[in-house]
Motif scaffolding. Structure first.
Motif, short mmCIF file in Angstrom:
data_model
loop_
_atom_site.label_atom_id
_atom_site.label_comp_id
_atom_site.label_asym_id
_atom_site.label_seq_id
_atom_site.Cartn_x
_atom_site.Cartn_y
_atom_site.Cartn_z
N VAL A 1 -15.69 29.20 6.24
CA VAL A 1 -15.08 28.03 6.86
C VAL A 1 -16.12 27.02 7.31
O VAL A 1 -15.77 26.03 7.97
N THR A 2 -17.38 27.26 6.94
CA THR A 2 -18.51 26.33 7.23
C THR A 2 -18.56 25.93 8.69
O THR A 2 -18.66 24.74 9.03
N ILE A 3 -18.48 26.95 9.57
CA ILE A 3 -18.61 26.66 11.00
C ILE A 3 -20.08 26.44 11.34
O ILE A 3 -20.46 25.40 11.86
N PRO B 1 8.38 32.27 6.12
CA PRO B 1 7.66 33.42 6.73
C PRO B 1 6.78 34.17 5.75
O PRO B 1 5.65 34.56 6.10
N HIS B 2 7.26 34.38 4.52
CA HIS B 2 6.44 35.07 3.53
C HIS B 2 5.24 34.22 3.11
O HIS B 2 4.13 34.74 2.91
N THR B 3 5.43 32.91 3.00
CA THR B 3 4.32 32.03 2.62
C THR B 3 3.24 32.03 3.69
O THR B 3 2.04 32.11 3.39
N LEU B 4 3.63 31.93 4.96
CA LEU B 4 2.65 31.93 6.05
C LEU B 4 1.95 33.29 6.15
O LEU B 4 0.76 33.35 6.47
N LEU B 5 2.68 34.37 5.88
CA LEU B 5 2.06 35.69 5.90
C LEU B 5 1.00 35.81 4.81
O LEU B 5 -0.12 36.31 5.05
N ILE B 6 1.33 35.37 3.60
CA ILE B 6 0.35 35.41 2.50
C ILE B 6 -0.82 34.48 2.80
O ILE B 6 -1.98 34.79 2.50
N PHE B 7 -0.55 33.33 3.40
CA PHE B 7 -1.61 32.38 3.76
C PHE B 7 -2.60 33.03 4.73
O PHE B 7 -3.82 32.91 4.58
N THR B 8 -2.08 33.73 5.73
CA THR B 8 -2.96 34.37 6.72
C THR B 8 -3.68 35.57 6.13
O THR B 8 -4.89 35.75 6.34
N MET B 9 -2.97 36.41 5.38
CA MET B 9 -3.60 37.61 4.83
C MET B 9 -4.65 37.29 3.78
O MET B 9 -5.63 38.03 3.63
N SER B 10 -4.48 36.20 3.04
CA SER B 10 -5.49 35.84 2.03
C SER B 10 -6.82 35.52 2.69
O SER B 10 -7.89 35.94 2.20
N PHE B 11 -6.81 34.82 3.81
CA PHE B 11 -8.06 34.52 4.50
C PHE B 11 -8.63 35.76 5.17
O PHE B 11 -9.85 36.01 5.10
N SER C 1 -10.19 38.08 2.53
CA SER C 1 -11.45 37.55 1.98
C SER C 1 -12.57 37.66 3.01
O SER C 1 -13.72 37.98 2.67
N TRP C 2 -12.28 37.41 4.28
CA TRP C 2 -13.30 37.55 5.31
C TRP C 2 -13.76 39.00 5.45
O TRP C 2 -14.97 39.27 5.57
N LEU C 3 -12.81 39.92 5.43
CA LEU C 3 -13.17 41.34 5.53
C LEU C 3 -13.95 41.80 4.30
O LEU C 3 -14.92 42.56 4.42
N LEU C 4 -13.55 41.36 3.12
CA LEU C 4 -14.24 41.78 1.91
C LEU C 4 -15.68 41.31 1.89
O LEU C 4 -16.61 42.10 1.66
N PHE C 5 -15.90 40.04 2.15
CA PHE C 5 -17.27 39.53 2.14
C PHE C 5 -18.05 39.99 3.37
O PHE C 5 -19.27 40.08 3.32
N GLY C 6 -17.35 40.29 4.48
CA GLY C 6 -18.05 40.89 5.62
C GLY C 6 -18.61 42.25 5.26
O GLY C 6 -19.75 42.60 5.65
N MET C 7 -17.84 43.04 4.47
CA MET C 7 -18.35 44.32 4.00
C MET C 7 -19.53 44.14 3.05
O MET C 7 -20.51 44.90 3.09
N VAL C 8 -19.47 43.10 2.20
CA VAL C 8 -20.58 42.84 1.27
C VAL C 8 -21.85 42.47 2.04
O VAL C 8 -22.95 42.97 1.73
N TRP C 9 -21.72 41.61 3.05
CA TRP C 9 -22.89 41.24 3.84
C TRP C 9 -23.45 42.44 4.60
O TRP C 9 -24.68 42.58 4.73
N TRP C 10 -22.58 43.30 5.06
CA TRP C 10 -23.06 44.50 5.78
C TRP C 10 -23.80 45.42 4.82
O TRP C 10 -24.83 46.01 5.19
N GLN D 1 -18.94 33.33 -2.28
CA GLN D 1 -17.98 33.24 -1.18
C GLN D 1 -17.54 31.80 -0.95
O GLN D 1 -16.37 31.55 -0.64
N ASN D 2 -18.45 30.85 -1.10
CA ASN D 2 -18.07 29.45 -0.95
C ASN D 2 -17.06 29.03 -2.01
O ASN D 2 -16.08 28.32 -1.73
N ILE D 3 -17.26 29.49 -3.26
CA ILE D 3 -16.33 29.15 -4.34
C ILE D 3 -14.97 29.79 -4.10
O ILE D 3 -13.92 29.15 -4.26
N VAL D 4 -14.97 31.07 -3.69
CA VAL D 4 -13.70 31.76 -3.41
C VAL D 4 -12.95 31.08 -2.26
O VAL D 4 -11.73 30.91 -2.31
N GLY D 5 -13.67 30.67 -1.23
CA GLY D 5 -13.02 29.98 -0.11
C GLY D 5 -12.40 28.66 -0.52
O GLY D 5 -11.29 28.32 -0.08
#
Length: 397
Positions: A141-143, A70-80, A83-92, A164-168
């Motif tokens: 995620v290169t959608i 459970p802790h591993t999956l939580l960290i897995f989800t929160m890391s993405f 990072s999405w929120l951080l770079f979303g703020m940078v793009w804004w 952002q590509n390197i961080v991802g």
């Protein structure tokens, strides 16, 4: 309470409390000795008051692998998400600084409004933080839905795109590697390495031996398998130093020789109790749950299919050692091959064994004359009646 305030001496209070306790409740039964290693191989050790917690962060990957799912999956989800929120703020912020938000707002409110000729945004179709957040997800995620893209107008936007590509890629590598290591951990293979529930002490070749049975349920072998045993007990030195968990290695004997074993079929591993053995003064009267004795068995080897080193552990307390017992044979020759009956893996039978220590047996060999021996073969061969494939009949005259 009165003794704490200093009104009544503490010695007097303790004496009175001891006198008030009934005789039948004064002596309590001693609890069973706590295991150092569980039957399933888990170490029963709690680490407390660790001051240097930062050492765990110096090895982040091992810390993530050791976490629960459970802790591993939580960290897995929160890391993405982070990072999405951080770079979303940078793009804004990039769009806000370049004026893309004002330009896009005017186009949304009045498509026919006059706008500066030749205006090129840093990122197309960025109107709010929500659109910047969606563009951040598309980049990492290169959608690539096609509605938003980076133009050559802003070098800062191109730099952020590269970062952002390197961080991802780094997050993907760490998280996927962590999940792969958790699913292929060595202790998973150890689940099919089994030990007998009880150990036994009986005569073998005229000497008392400590014996246990080990087996592997899988067909894939454990390469370079080795087994060793330790006795864990509380000891004290001549200087008065008390060692609560003194680990003493004991010499193992097995059919192959040395500590290496060929674990194709279940084996009976035994230890000859001689004058160099820590079990030299053990007798049937010592095999109870009050005895401070634990024998740890460790089996190590390389998994044939994956090449990962695995380790299986178990332990035997004093009341889990059966005196005067022997394991029943479970390997039989049948139809040109050897078959193993695991339903009898831990079954034992009583055998004549002197009720004395190995020291007494060595000092007085006459004890062996009172023990009736009934040697039996450990390998049995089943007789199979074959039906004749042809018959001979007399020809009619």
């Amino acid at each position: 309470m009165l003794s704490r305030k200093g009104i009544i001496p503490e010695e007097y209070v303790l004496t009175r409390l001891a006198e008030d306790v009934p005789d039948h409740a004064r002596y309590r039964a001693r609890e069973r000795r706590a295991r150092f290693v569980g039957k399933n191989g888990a170490c029963n050790v709690a680490h407390k008051n660790i001051r240097e917690q930062g050492r765990f962060l110096q090895d982040v990957f091992t810390t993530l692998v050791d976490l629960k799912w459970p802790h591993t999956l939580l960290i897995f989800t929160m890391s993405f998400l982070c990072s999405w929120l951080l770079f979303g703020m940078v793009w804004w912020l990039i769009a806000f600084a370049h004026g893309d938000l004002d330009h896009g707002t005017r186009l949304q409110r009045s498509p026919a409004a006059e706008v500066p000729d030749g205006f090129v945004p840093c990122v197309t179709s960025i109107h709010s933080f929500t659109s910047a957040f969606l563009f951040s997800i598309e980049v990492q995620v290169t959608i690539g839905f096609g509605g938003r893209m980076v133009t050559e107008e802003c070098p800062a936007a191109i730099l952020v795109l590269i970062v952002q590509n390197i961080v991802g890629l780094v997050i993907n590598a760490i998280m996927l590697g962590c999940i792969f290591m958790k699913t292929s951990q060595a202790h998973r293979r150890a689940e099919t390495l089994i030990f007998s529930k009880h150990a036994v002490i009986a005569l073998r070749d005229g000497k008392l031996c400590f014996m246990l049975r080990v087996g592997d349920l899988r067909k894939s072998m454990i390469i370079s398998a080795t087994i060793r045993m330790q006795v864990v007990k509380k000891t004290s030195s001549l200087e008065g130093e008390v060692v609560p968990l003194n680990q003493i290695d004991i010499q193992m004997e097995n059919p192959v020789g040395g500590n290496s074993i060929f674990l194709v079929s279940p084996l009976i591993i035994y230890h000859v109790i001689d004058k160099n053995s820590p079990l030299y003064d053990i007798s049937p009267t010592n095999l109870h749950h009050h005895e401070d004795l634990e024998i740890i068995v460790i089996l190590e080897g390389v998994v044939e299919t994956t090449g990962i080193t695995t380790q299986a552990r178990t332990s035997y307390l004093a009341d889990e050692i059966l005196w005067g017992q022997r394991f029943v044979p479970i390997v039989a020759e049948e139809d040109g091959r050897y078959s193993v009956d695991y339903s009898k893996f831990g079954n034992t039978v009583k055998v004549p064994t002197p009720s004395c220590t190995a020291r007494q047996l060595e000092e007085d060999q006459s004890i062996m004359d009172t023990v009736p021996f009934s040697p039996r073969s450990t390998m049995r061969k089943r007789s199979v009646k074959l039906k004749p494939k042809f018959t001979i009949t007399d020809e009619p005259s």
